[in-house]
Motif scaffolding. Structure first.
Motif, PDB file in Angstrom:
ATOM      1  N   GLN A  68       0.825  -1.212   0.000  1.00 41.19           N
ATOM      2  CA  GLN A  68       0.000   0.000   0.000  1.00 41.19           C
ATOM      3  C   GLN A  68       0.859   1.262   0.000  1.00 41.19           C
ATOM      4  O   GLN A  68       0.521   2.237  -0.673  1.00 41.19           O
ATOM      5  N   GLU A  69       1.941   1.262   0.736  1.00 40.51           N
ATOM      6  CA  GLU A  69       2.813   2.437   0.732  1.00 40.51           C
ATOM      7  C   GLU A  69       3.458   2.636  -0.634  1.00 40.51           C
ATOM      8  O   GLU A  69       3.551   3.771  -1.115  1.00 40.51           O
ATOM      9  N   GLU A  70       3.895   1.563  -1.271  1.00 42.08           N
ATOM     10  CA  GLU A  70       4.481   1.668  -2.609  1.00 42.08           C
ATOM     11  C   GLU A  70       3.467   2.257  -3.589  1.00 42.08           C
ATOM     12  O   GLU A  70       3.792   3.173  -4.351  1.00 42.08           O
ATOM     13  N   ALA A  71       2.248   1.752  -3.548  1.00 45.23           N
ATOM     14  CA  ALA A  71       1.204   2.257  -4.451  1.00 45.23           C
ATOM     15  C   ALA A  71       0.890   3.724  -4.160  1.00 45.23           C
ATOM     16  O   ALA A  71       0.748   4.535  -5.081  1.00 45.23           O
ATOM     17  N   PHE A  72       0.791   4.072  -2.894  1.00 42.53           N
ATOM     18  CA  PHE A  72       0.457   5.446  -2.524  1.00 42.53           C
ATOM     19  C   PHE A  72       1.562   6.419  -2.914  1.00 42.53           C
ATOM     20  O   PHE A  72       1.313   7.419  -3.596  1.00 42.53           O
ATOM     21  N   TYR A  73       2.791   6.158  -2.469  1.00 41.28           N
ATOM     22  CA  TYR A  73       3.877   7.110  -2.684  1.00 41.28           C
ATOM     23  C   TYR A  73       4.325   7.214  -4.133  1.00 41.28           C
ATOM     24  O   TYR A  73       4.966   8.198  -4.504  1.00 41.28           O
ATOM     25  N   SER A  74       3.961   6.263  -4.958  1.00 39.93           N
ATOM     26  CA  SER A  74       4.296   6.363  -6.383  1.00 39.93           C
ATOM     27  C   SER A  74       3.124   6.890  -7.214  1.00 39.93           C
ATOM     28  O   SER A  74       3.274   7.096  -8.418  1.00 39.93           O
ATOM     29  N   SER A  75       2.011   7.150  -6.581  1.00 40.64           N
ATOM     30  CA  SER A  75       0.819   7.587  -7.318  1.00 40.64           C
ATOM     31  C   SER A  75       0.924   9.049  -7.765  1.00 40.64           C
ATOM     32  O   SER A  75       1.499   9.885  -7.071  1.00 40.64           O
ATOM     33  N   PRO A  76       0.345   9.367  -8.918  1.00 38.60           N
ATOM     34  CA  PRO A  76       0.312  10.767  -9.359  1.00 38.60           C
ATOM     35  C   PRO A  76      -0.504  11.649  -8.414  1.00 38.60           C
ATOM     36  O   PRO A  76      -0.204  12.835  -8.269  1.00 38.60           O
ATOM     37  N   GLN A  77      -1.505  11.078  -7.751  1.00 36.49           N
ATOM     38  CA  GLN A  77      -2.323  11.870  -6.819  1.00 36.49           C
ATOM     39  C   GLN A  77      -1.478  12.399  -5.666  1.00 36.49           C
ATOM     40  O   GLN A  77      -1.674  13.535  -5.227  1.00 36.49           O
ATOM     41  N   TRP A  78      -0.534  11.598  -5.165  1.00 34.60           N
ATOM     42  CA  TRP A  78       0.368  12.037  -4.106  1.00 34.60           C
ATOM     43  C   TRP A  78       1.432  12.965  -4.670  1.00 34.60           C
ATOM     44  O   TRP A  78       1.676  14.049  -4.152  1.00 34.60           O
ATOM     45  N   ARG A  79       2.081  12.535  -5.745  1.00 40.44           N
ATOM     46  CA  ARG A  79       3.202  13.292  -6.306  1.00 40.44           C
ATOM     47  C   ARG A  79       2.785  14.671  -6.820  1.00 40.44           C
ATOM     48  O   ARG A  79       3.533  15.631  -6.691  1.00 40.44           O
ATOM     49  N   GLN A  80       1.607  14.765  -7.394  1.00 41.23           N
ATOM     50  CA  GLN A  80       1.129  16.037  -7.924  1.00 41.23           C
ATOM     51  C   GLN A  80       0.168  16.729  -6.962  1.00 41.23           C
ATOM     52  O   GLN A  80      -0.320  17.816  -7.255  1.00 41.23           O
ATOM     53  N   GLY A  81      -0.093  16.081  -5.828  1.00 36.03           N
ATOM     54  CA  GLY A  81      -1.007  16.620  -4.832  1.00 36.03           C
ATOM     55  C   GLY A  81      -0.258  17.210  -3.649  1.00 36.03           C
ATOM     56  O   GLY A  81       0.608  18.077  -3.820  1.00 36.03           O
ATOM     57  N   PRO A  82      -0.523  16.698  -2.433  1.00 40.32           N
ATOM     58  CA  PRO A  82       0.023  17.334  -1.227  1.00 40.32           C
ATOM     59  C   PRO A  82       1.492  17.022  -0.919  1.00 40.32           C
ATOM     60  O   PRO A  82       2.031  17.526   0.064  1.00 40.32           O
ATOM     61  N   ARG A  83       2.157  16.236  -1.754  1.00 37.38           N
ATOM     62  CA  ARG A  83       3.530  15.812  -1.469  1.00 37.38           C
ATOM     63  C   ARG A  83       4.450  16.980  -1.114  1.00 37.38           C
ATOM     64  O   ARG A  83       5.116  16.976  -0.080  1.00 37.38           O
ATOM     65  N   GLU A  84       4.539  17.974  -1.962  1.00 33.00           N
ATOM     66  CA  GLU A  84       5.458  19.090  -1.741  1.00 33.00           C
ATOM     67  C   GLU A  84       5.086  19.884  -0.493  1.00 33.00           C
ATOM     68  O   GLU A  84       5.964  20.290   0.279  1.00 33.00           O
ATOM     69  N   ALA A  85       3.792  20.096  -0.265  1.00 35.12           N
ATOM     70  CA  ALA A  85       3.349  20.847   0.919  1.00 35.12           C
ATOM     71  C   ALA A  85       3.710  20.109   2.204  1.00 35.12           C
ATOM     72  O   ALA A  85       4.006  20.738   3.224  1.00 35.12           O
ATOM     73  N   ILE A  86       3.721  18.785   2.158  1.00 39.23           N
ATOM     74  CA  ILE A  86       4.099  17.979   3.321  1.00 39.23           C
ATOM     75  C   ILE A  86       5.619  17.951   3.471  1.00 39.23           C
ATOM     76  O   ILE A  86       6.171  18.311   4.513  1.00 39.23           O
ATOM     77  N   LEU A  87       6.316  17.506   2.434  1.00 35.50           N
ATOM     78  CA  LEU A  87       7.771  17.303   2.530  1.00 35.50           C
ATOM     79  C   LEU A  87       8.544  18.592   2.795  1.00 35.50           C
ATOM     80  O   LEU A  87       9.558  18.574   3.493  1.00 35.50           O
ATOM     81  N   SER A  88       8.072  19.707   2.281  1.00 38.14           N
ATOM     82  CA  SER A  88       8.800  20.969   2.449  1.00 38.14           C
ATOM     83  C   SER A  88       8.818  21.445   3.898  1.00 38.14           C
ATOM     84  O   SER A  88       9.644  22.284   4.259  1.00 38.14           O
ATOM     85  N   ARG A  89       7.954  20.918   4.724  1.00 37.61           N
ATOM     86  CA  ARG A  89       7.876  21.334   6.123  1.00 37.61           C
ATOM     87  C   ARG A  89       8.609  20.381   7.081  1.00 37.61           C
ATOM     88  O   ARG A  89       8.737  20.663   8.251  1.00 37.61           O
TER      89      ARG A  89
END
Length: 110
Positions: A68-89
């Motif tokens: 599930q983590e592999e599917a989630f973290y490689s998904s376009p929804q995560w990568r183009q969604g909240p990923r940057e807002a989360i990781l940048s903090r």
């Protein structure tokens, strides 16, 4: 059952927005990928001038967690969604994975 507890050491002044993005954007996305979020929020204690937060998730098995983590973290929804807002903090994070009873996970769930 597997319980994962992730703690985040955040950059100063970012916790409020980090928790907002987690709750409003990331958690619904995790749920859409079948990942059960037990709880998330701000730590009641900060260390060394860093703000801290946490995320607890549950899985049926370690294999399910990995898939599930592999599917989630490689998904376009995560990568183009909240990923940057989360990781940048995030300054750093730590993950603990343990076995837990269904009752223990249910007691932690909000």
């Amino acid at each position: 059952m597997i319980l994962e507890i992730r703690t985040y050491r955040l950059k100063p002044g970012t916790r409020e927005e980090f928790v907002r993005v987690m709750r409003q954007e990331s958690i619904p996305l995790l749920a859409a990928h079948g990942i059960a979020v037990v709880d998330c929020g701000a730590s009641l204690f900060d260390e060394d001038g860093f703000e801290e937060a946490y995320l607890m998730r549950s899985f049926a098995s370690l294999e399910q967690r990995d898939a599930q983590e592999e599917a989630f973290y490689s998904s376009p929804q995560w990568r183009q969604g909240p990923r940057e807002a989360i990781l940048s903090r995030i300054e750093s994070y730590h993950t603990v994975v343990m076995e837990a009873s269904d009752a223990a996970v249910a007691a932690l769930r909000r």
